[in-house]
Write an enzyme that holds these catalytic residues in place. Sequence first.
Site, PDB file in Angstrom:
ATOM      1  N   SER A 163       3.614  -2.016  -1.259  1.00 29.03           N
ATOM      2  CA  SER A 163       2.663  -1.548  -2.255  1.00 29.03           C
ATOM      3  C   SER A 163       3.157  -1.869  -3.661  1.00 29.03           C
ATOM      4  CB  SER A 163       2.407  -0.053  -2.061  1.00 29.03           C
ATOM      5  OG  SER A 163       1.361   0.393  -2.898  1.00 29.03           O
ATOM      6  N   ASP A 322      -2.782  -3.358  -7.618  1.00 32.70           N
ATOM      7  CA  ASP A 322      -1.377  -3.494  -7.246  1.00 32.70           C
ATOM      8  C   ASP A 322      -1.197  -4.656  -6.272  1.00 32.70           C
ATOM      9  OD1 ASP A 322      -2.511  -2.352  -4.992  1.00 32.70           O
ATOM     10  OD2 ASP A 322      -0.914  -0.903  -4.675  1.00 32.70           O
ATOM     11  N   ASP A 324      -0.732  -5.215  -3.067  1.00 36.60           N
ATOM     12  CA  ASP A 324      -1.476  -5.327  -1.810  1.00 36.60           C
ATOM     13  C   ASP A 324      -2.936  -4.917  -1.968  1.00 36.60           C
ATOM     14  OD1 ASP A 324      -0.656  -2.608  -2.077  1.00 36.60           O
ATOM     15  OD2 ASP A 324      -1.025  -2.287   0.052  1.00 36.60           O
ATOM     16  N   ASP A 326      -4.671  -2.247  -2.799  1.00 36.08           N
ATOM     17  CA  ASP A 326      -5.323  -1.014  -2.351  1.00 36.08           C
ATOM     18  C   ASP A 326      -5.470   0.002  -3.485  1.00 36.08           C
ATOM     19  OD1 ASP A 326      -2.654  -0.287  -2.500  1.00 36.08           O
ATOM     20  OD2 ASP A 326      -2.560   0.610  -0.499  1.00 36.08           O
TER      21      ASP A 326
END
Length: 593
Positions: A163, A322, A324, A326
Amino acid sequence: MNLEQERYQRWINAPGLDPALRKELEAIKDQPAEITERFYTHLSFGTGGMRGEIGAGTNRMNIYTIRKATLGLAHYLHNRKRGDLNPEQSNNMSPSKQNKDDLQVVIAYDCRHQSDRFALEAALTLARQGIKAYLFPALAPTPQLSFAVRRLQADAGIMITASHNPPEYNGYKVYGPDGAQLNVQDAEQLMREIGRVEDELSIEVLRQEEAIDQGLLVYLDEQIDREYVRYVTSLSLRPEIIKQMGDQYKIVFTPLHGAATKPVQAVLREAGFRQVYMVEEQVTPDPDFSTVASPNPEEHEAFTLAIEKARAVDADLIMGTDPDADRMGLVVRDDQGAYRVLTGNQTGALLLHYILTQKQAQGKLAPNHTICKTIVTSELGRVIGRDFGLETIDTLTGFKFIGEKIKQFKAAGDRQFLFGYEESYGYLIGDEVRDKDAVQAVLLAAEMGAYYKAKGLTLYEALLDLYEQYGYYREDLISVTLKGREGLQQIKQTMAMLREHPPHTLAGQPVAVLEDYQTQVRHDLVQDKQEPLHLPASNVLKFILQDETWVCVRPSGTEPKLKLYIGVKGESLDEAENKLQAVKKALKELVSL
């Protein structure tokens, strides 16, 4: 020789050890503290997955810890498929016999160091156990992994990501067949299977060519990308507004070097936004995140280059995601023309109110529509939902609990999911994805901004209108990093202290309610009565003060951090801010920060 040294010797003497990892181990042979840190434990797979620094050792992310987690997952999937078998019996089965289960797993990865290698290692470990792996050929967002698991009707999904953590980290998250991260019970079963894998260095993997030849490794094509973009675009509530404003509403977007570039560009283009400006320095995937101190839209500094770009093009809205993809953050213009970074709670309230007003106007708002938020998310959303006659359900921190609620709603048929969000910049509008989805959030935020501009308002003015109507809510987070064995002990001691000696007052306000999610008890201190908390057990404490101010304390599930959340309400922005600062000061004194 202590345990850490034994593990170190086992690794450095292992035949066939990865040469780069061996070189790392040789470099620390005279550093006992570093050996201890790398080998004092096995990198834990918690209810939120596995996350850690990349490197050699049992307490690091590397190909061997990836193989161990994946072999445990393979055993877990076989056991679940054959629910009548003894787990020990399943663990000892030969791969050829396990082929009969016809299991399938989707694997995706983000831009981090070794993410592509870790994803391939996971796929080849599954292939050796007779499980077909569908592997994304390039980096992809976490929500697209969730979407793909559902579309392909797979048995599980693996996402290689850490993340928004620093560059030296990577991680491993597991998703169930519904596309949500595993619930507590399933995660515990998986943890047991991983724990049964005794020697991570001896796990066999299938060769890549052999896995492809046997149909056990399949690279996904662009069809799943197109389906995801088509689905997200379909979530637009007012496409005619985008048609009206798409040529004049100016957007600056930054993926912060991550996986969102292609899907976000495709979705905004398909929806009809024509004035989209990318932050060129941050478009290229970069595992070192070289232009930011932290690739986290929660951090104001992450938007420095985006704000410069916005000033240059006179943008209406800045959005960032961010690595990834999400989490999404917004930067909006205030009444003075300056750019302001919104909190996750503020963005969530704006999105929720926009969704509610549009659905109500279109006659699509049902009495059983339900909002989901976490226990550390602002109460403003609940008040907004109540104004529209809707219930808000709280979950534990972690979006998987919202995904679990969606599954329960579908099974019972008594509720419809409307919107889910958390203070840490995670939002979900359409439930064909079962994790927070920054690509969905980007589309709705852009549409929302265009809608308000058509009415002559900025998003900041829209936020002030919400405060004026519902109350001035302010929230903040104190996040304390405490690394290593000593840090873990300090976190445990702080939580124990707060349980054994809870505060009677904070910032001059009496504590009215104590909620202990570990014992699952809510204690009303004013009326001296107790009632159960109907949420899974979790190491979380929440204190609610007499003026409805609340404080929540919990260890992070994915990072070496102690997190302290605060929420207040005032009669004005200034009053709310003063309250917030007073509670922050009292809380820091309480836990000796």
